[in-house]
Design a protein around this motif. Sequence first.
Motif, PDB file in Angstrom:
ATOM      1  N   ARG A  19     -58.948 -52.138  30.382  1.00 19.39           N
ATOM      2  CA  ARG A  19     -58.329 -50.872  30.802  1.00 19.39           C
ATOM      3  C   ARG A  19     -57.469 -50.295  29.680  1.00 19.39           C
ATOM      4  N   THR A  24     -67.818 -47.512  33.107  1.00 17.14           N
ATOM      5  CA  THR A  24     -66.744 -47.086  34.000  1.00 17.14           C
ATOM      6  C   THR A  24     -66.768 -45.581  34.193  1.00 17.14           C
ATOM      7  N   HIS A  53     -64.375 -42.567  35.392  1.00 17.61           N
ATOM      8  CA  HIS A  53     -62.956 -42.241  35.571  1.00 17.61           C
ATOM      9  C   HIS A  53     -62.849 -40.876  36.254  1.00 17.61           C
ATOM     10  N   ARG A  54     -62.063 -40.823  37.313  1.00 22.95           N
ATOM     11  CA  ARG A  54     -61.898 -39.567  38.060  1.00 22.95           C
ATOM     12  C   ARG A  54     -60.439 -39.147  37.988  1.00 22.95           C
ATOM     13  N   TRP A  55     -60.200 -37.977  37.421  1.00 27.95           N
ATOM     14  CA  TRP A  55     -58.826 -37.545  37.154  1.00 27.95           C
ATOM     15  C   TRP A  55     -57.997 -37.321  38.414  1.00 27.95           C
ATOM     16  N   LYS A  86     -57.805 -39.137  40.940  1.00 27.93           N
ATOM     17  CA  LYS A  86     -57.336 -40.407  41.469  1.00 27.93           C
ATOM     18  C   LYS A  86     -56.215 -40.958  40.584  1.00 27.93           C
ATOM     19  N   GLY A 136     -55.482 -43.325  38.648  1.00 25.48           N
ATOM     20  CA  GLY A 136     -55.944 -44.439  37.829  1.00 25.48           C
ATOM     21  C   GLY A 136     -55.062 -44.677  36.616  1.00 25.48           C
ATOM     22  N   THR A 191     -55.990 -45.361  33.688  1.00 31.09           N
ATOM     23  CA  THR A 191     -56.559 -44.779  32.481  1.00 31.09           C
ATOM     24  C   THR A 191     -56.546 -43.258  32.484  1.00 31.09           C
ATOM     25  N   ASN A 192     -56.019 -42.664  33.531  1.00 31.97           N
ATOM     26  CA  ASN A 192     -55.996 -41.204  33.614  1.00 31.97           C
ATOM     27  C   ASN A 192     -54.939 -40.608  32.685  1.00 31.97           C
ATOM     28  N   PHE A 198     -51.215 -40.577  33.749  1.00 35.41           N
ATOM     29  CA  PHE A 198     -50.603 -41.835  34.186  1.00 35.41           C
ATOM     30  C   PHE A 198     -49.247 -42.040  33.532  1.00 35.41           C
TER      31      PHE A 198
END
Length: 404
Positions: free
Chosen positions: A68, A367, A369-371, A373, A375, A377-378, A381
């Motif tokens: 991650r 992977t 990645h949905r912004w 959500k 997350g 890794t967003n 964050f």
Amino acid sequence: MHVLQLGSRTSPVNVRGQRAVLPRLTARPPRAAHSNGNGNGNQRRPASRKQGPDYKNVQRNLALELVRVTEAAALAGGKWYGKGDKNAADQAAVDMMRKVLNTVNMDGVIVIGEGEKDEAPMLYCGEHIGNGTLEPQVDIAVDPLDGTTSIAMGRNGAVCVIALAERGALFDPGPCMYMEKLAVGPAVDPTSVDLNKSIKENLEVVAKALNKPIGDVTVLVLDRPRHDQIIKEVREAGARIKLISDGDVGGAIEVAKLGAPVDVLFGIGGTPEGVIAAAALKCMGGTMQGRLWPRSDEERKKAEEAGYDISKVLYTDDLCAGEQVFFAATGVSDGDLLRGVRYFAGGASSNSIVMRSGSGTVRTIETQHRWEKPGITNPGFEVDPSASILEEKFNMKGKSKASF
């Protein structure tokens, strides 16, 4: 719950708290004789080694947490692909890598990073990293963006990488930022190749180990003027050459991949990258050799004063001595090792490789990645400086953490 013990005697069974008795089991008929593959069916097949992973004692795999970290760095650095600003790309990757590293339950020290403390504000050598837990105590080597020029120019082969091992396990390059390198895969006996041998001698050894002529051996070389002599000797020996513009960490890993497109790496490259590559190759069963290569008399003098032996060949265990080594890398731009980041409406996708020396596992991870959500890794964050993500979610404050 039914607990059944099979055998020639009657067996107790727990059925809703009551004791029951099963009838005596009849003996099984004898098995047919096994063939041993040579036509003799009267001999038993020799006992084989245990197949598959052992899940009796499931241990924490830090590499699955580190991926991650590299994903976040890749998603940030990839935004600068082809925009001509390698410093901005590197800084974006550094910022996100450090942010996510500080959520990992560990007591880490950066051994190989972005430079000395007065040269780099973040991920500098000696910086303590992690969420403040006392264990595990680890050394960390990072290259937030291996291939900054490639990203700036819109070229292939850029990756974000991190390696981690027990405290004191990773080689400290000191003032020597470059080293001679030789890397081969697990099919080649590590004692059969040597930086003290000629290019041709090493190629003969590799060709014999891989059971193919030298003419079919492919050598990976960083495309630099300093490698003109190596390229000349490789061609004179009759081997094939693949030149890369940047990213010899990924190049070194390629030699150990199943169905590898290259067989051996020669050349002079960054010492920090060599240590990181050694960690990856240790997980994959490959071999890395290095020898410090001072760029000037001043650098040589500093190294000798610090106690480094410039003439010594450094082997995989010299560069990465740990028994518990973890490695993760995520592609930023497309390469032979990994696919680069793809951005789409509302998110992105990434391609990573994750390794662990203790189990020898090598995983590839795709992977999405949905912004929208929350997350880790967003881009939006944010880290709570007083607690890690695990502590916030599972109320782990004050509890002991599992070792790696």
